[in-house]
Design a protein around this motif. Structure first.
Motif, mmCIF file in Angstrom:
data_model
loop_
_atom_site.group_PDB
_atom_site.id
_atom_site.type_symbol
_atom_site.label_atom_id
_atom_site.label_comp_id
_atom_site.label_asym_id
_atom_site.label_seq_id
_atom_site.Cartn_x
_atom_site.Cartn_y
_atom_site.Cartn_z
ATOM 1 N N ALA A 167 46.340 -13.723 28.873
ATOM 2 C CA ALA A 167 44.732 -13.468 28.372
ATOM 3 C C ALA A 167 45.251 -13.529 27.450
ATOM 4 O O ALA A 167 43.681 -14.046 26.542
ATOM 5 C CB ALA A 167 45.185 -12.351 28.670
ATOM 6 N N LEU A 168 45.850 -13.325 26.134
ATOM 7 C CA LEU A 168 45.324 -13.902 25.079
ATOM 8 C C LEU A 168 45.515 -14.981 24.938
ATOM 9 O O LEU A 168 44.656 -15.297 23.695
ATOM 10 C CB LEU A 168 47.107 -13.160 23.852
ATOM 11 N N GLY A 215 48.240 -12.785 17.015
ATOM 12 C CA GLY A 215 48.036 -11.941 18.223
ATOM 13 C C GLY A 215 49.619 -11.905 19.123
ATOM 14 O O GLY A 215 50.624 -12.947 18.588
ATOM 15 N N GLU A 216 50.013 -10.810 19.499
ATOM 16 C CA GLU A 216 51.425 -10.961 20.056
ATOM 17 C C GLU A 216 50.957 -9.942 21.237
ATOM 18 O O GLU A 216 49.827 -9.180 21.720
ATOM 19 C CB GLU A 216 52.341 -9.692 19.184
ATOM 20 N N ALA A 217 51.920 -10.657 22.532
ATOM 21 C CA ALA A 217 52.143 -10.058 23.830
ATOM 22 C C ALA A 217 53.399 -9.322 24.040
ATOM 23 O O ALA A 217 54.445 -9.491 23.528
ATOM 24 C CB ALA A 217 51.766 -10.973 24.781
ATOM 25 N N THR A 218 53.671 -8.134 24.706
ATOM 26 C CA THR A 218 54.531 -8.399 25.769
ATOM 27 C C THR A 218 55.368 -8.140 26.762
ATOM 28 O O THR A 218 56.118 -7.996 27.405
ATOM 29 C CB THR A 218 54.571 -6.455 25.715
ATOM 30 N N ALA A 264 55.136 -18.092 32.579
ATOM 31 C CA ALA A 264 53.883 -17.744 31.505
ATOM 32 C C ALA A 264 53.859 -19.100 31.141
ATOM 33 O O ALA A 264 52.272 -19.752 30.973
ATOM 34 C CB ALA A 264 54.424 -16.858 31.277
ATOM 35 N N ALA A 265 54.681 -20.471 31.038
ATOM 36 C CA ALA A 265 54.979 -20.586 29.839
ATOM 37 C C ALA A 265 53.996 -22.600 30.833
ATOM 38 O O ALA A 265 53.139 -23.140 31.097
ATOM 39 C CB ALA A 265 55.657 -21.729 29.475
ATOM 40 N N ARG A 266 54.493 -22.564 32.199
ATOM 41 C CA ARG A 266 54.112 -22.899 33.523
ATOM 42 C C ARG A 266 51.979 -22.952 33.621
ATOM 43 O O ARG A 266 51.549 -24.135 33.555
ATOM 44 C CB ARG A 266 54.457 -23.104 34.760
ATOM 45 N N ARG A 267 51.358 -22.012 33.990
ATOM 46 C CA ARG A 267 50.194 -21.351 33.433
ATOM 47 C C ARG A 267 49.636 -22.042 32.803
ATOM 48 O O ARG A 267 48.160 -22.466 32.990
ATOM 49 C CB ARG A 267 49.983 -19.820 33.996
#
Length: 498
Positions: free
Chosen positions: A316-317, A306-309, A340-343
């Motif tokens: 979520a992905l 998968g890929e995210a922007t 995002a990395a922390r979460r």
């Protein structure tokens, strides 16, 4: 079931749900008791180590308050007058009572030290490395006890990586291991075992020239960095290869192995098969995502799921697909890569995270390391470097692109005020030699091997350096070496006492 995780973000869990452990210093009390491995830690020691050099007047009552609140978090159903069973009073201090299986760091160490035939070692090391979610105790890195324990656990992780590889070679799995060994030797070029395993694996595949080339690279690195030739062991290996005295490799095996008895109830007995590494890519630039997808599509054993922007999509992905590795751009809209990395890394059993960066000088790179990412890679890196990074991270290795490392250090050193360098005057030559090696990132054991000292002698010298410079942890020694100009980015290390 109550569990504790220290191999990455520090947390306590009740049946998989995170517990509220309070503020940083209150969490540090629990982390310090975990580091003690079940042994009692005196209250005076807790005070001295939580407030190095300047404890508050009410430190004792503050510690007692922390312990009381931690007990309520860990045992919410305990009656008011009932004795605690987890965080217990153990005069003159406190202790953490837990089984090995409840603490990831304790279980990790037991697995790394387990013995057996190659199949059992393979399974044990595989299980141990799955527990590793990032730098241990990173949020307490400014405290010397946490830095010391983190260094010890990191050394155990490297041993686990090498023991797993050694068992794999004994089982005839050189084909699948050589790429990972190449990445490992490149990331840790001063580790003798890394080069021995790589050369042995290449030789086992019939690549004698490449095996000898690996040893030549090791010799070049050691001469440039340490002013030393190869160790006697690697020189014997080189001579045996040239004389073709090494035994033929074992045939490729597909076997079922039994996990160590201590963890057999929770560890699958099947050796991991050929399932591809599952990768998620998050970057706001479509061109970058397309390039990574094309690269991964062409590589056997790796698949892009998968890929995210942006950062929110990435989180979520990851939750939806459960990848092994996440390639995460450090600068993205809506939620940046660091947040995002922390979460992602705060979740139970998270994937490995590699930060992608364009310039390698972003301030967030320091914070990302503290959050527990496996490392960084430049977006301009060659495809083979991307693939090596993905495989290395999935195997539990930490990696930092050498170009980024150089830029980070150069940027850091460039901010120093030359009018106020640390007080290095008065240090003996032997102490200066140790300081140089600390600044290069070597452990006490590696420093001892380099300077022909015992690990205990090195520890004493490191402590004397800290006291002389008025510092309290190893990371500050590294900073002092660069801030003073005593060590500079790209400098080749030489030693006055050799």
């Amino acid at each position: 079931m109550l569990t504790f995780t220290a191999l990455g973000p520090f947390q306590a869990w009740a049946d998989g749900a995170p517990l509220d452990l309070g503020g940083q210093r209150q969490r540090a009390v629990l982390a310090r008791l975990l580091v003690a491995g079940g042994r009692a830690v005196p209250v005076n020691t807790l005070i001295d180590e939580l407030w190095p050099g300047a404890p508050p007047a009410q430190a004792l009552s503050t510690i007692q308050g922390y312990v009381s609140r931690l007990r309520r978090a860990l045992e919410p159903d305990r009656a008011p007058r009932e004795e605690a069973r987890v965080l217990v009073s153990a005069p003159p201090g406190y202790a953490l009572r837990a089984a090995t299986e409840q603490v990831d760091a304790w279980r990790f160490e037991a697995l790394v030290k387990s013995e057996g035939d190659p199949g059992r070692v393979w399974a044990a090391m595989d299980t141990a490395l799955e527990l590793w979610r990032g730098p241990a105790l990173a949020e307490f890195g400014e405290l010397s006890w946490a830095a010391t324990e983190a260094g010890r656990l990191e050394e155990l992780r490297l041993i686990a990586v090498e023991r797993r590889a050694g068992a794999g070679l004994a089982l005839g799995r050189a084909t699948s291991l050589v790429a990972d060994l190449e990445a490992h030797a490149s990331a840790y070029p001063l580790r003798e075992e890394a080069w021995r395993l790589l050369a042995t694996g290449l030789y086992g595949l019939g690549r004698q020239g490449d095996a000898l080339g690996a040893l030549r690279r090791a010799r070049s690195v050691w001469r440039d960095e340490l002013g030393l030739d190869l160790s006697a062991g690697l020189q014997r290996l080189e001579a045996d290869m040239l004389a073709q005295r090494l035994e033929s490799p074992a045939p490729e095996e597909q076997v079922l192995v039994e996990a160590p008895a201590a963890v057999s109830a929770t560890v699958s007995a099947t050796v991991p098969g050929t399932a591809p590494l599952r990768v998620v890519v998050a970057d706001d630039q479509a061109l970058v995502r397309a390039g990574v997808r094309a690269m991964l599509d062409a590589e056997p054993g790796v698949t892009m799921v998968g890929e995210a922007t942006n950062g929110e999509e990435a989180i979520a992905l990851v939750a939806e697909t459960g990848p092994d590795v996440v390639l995460l751009d450090i600068q993205m809209p809506h939620l940046d890569g660091l947040a995002a990395a922390r979460r992602i890394l705060s979740e139970n059993r998270p994937p490995k995270v590699i930060m992608m960066t364009t310039f390698g000088s972003d301030e967030n790179l320091y914070a990302a390391l503290r959050a527990g990412v496996s490392g960084f890679i430049l977006k301009t890196s060659a495809p083979e470097q991307f693939l090596a990074a993905i495989r290395a991270a999935s195997a539990g290795d930490a990696l930092i692109d050498p170009t980024i490392t150089t830029r980070l250090i150069a940027g850091f050193a460039g901010r120093v005020d030359p009018a106020s360098p640390p007080a290095l005057a008065g240090l003996a030559d032997s102490q200066l030699d140790v300081l140089k090696l600390v600044a290069r990132g070597l452990t006490n054991r590696q420093i001892g091997q380099t300077l022909s000292l015992s690990e205990e002698e090195v520890a004493i010298m490191v402590k004397s350096l800290l006291e002389h410079l008025g510092l309290f942890d190893r990371a500050q020694l590294v900073m002092a070496a660069y801030e003073s100009g005593f060590v500079t980015p790209g400098e080749k290390t030489s030693f006055s006492s050799l």
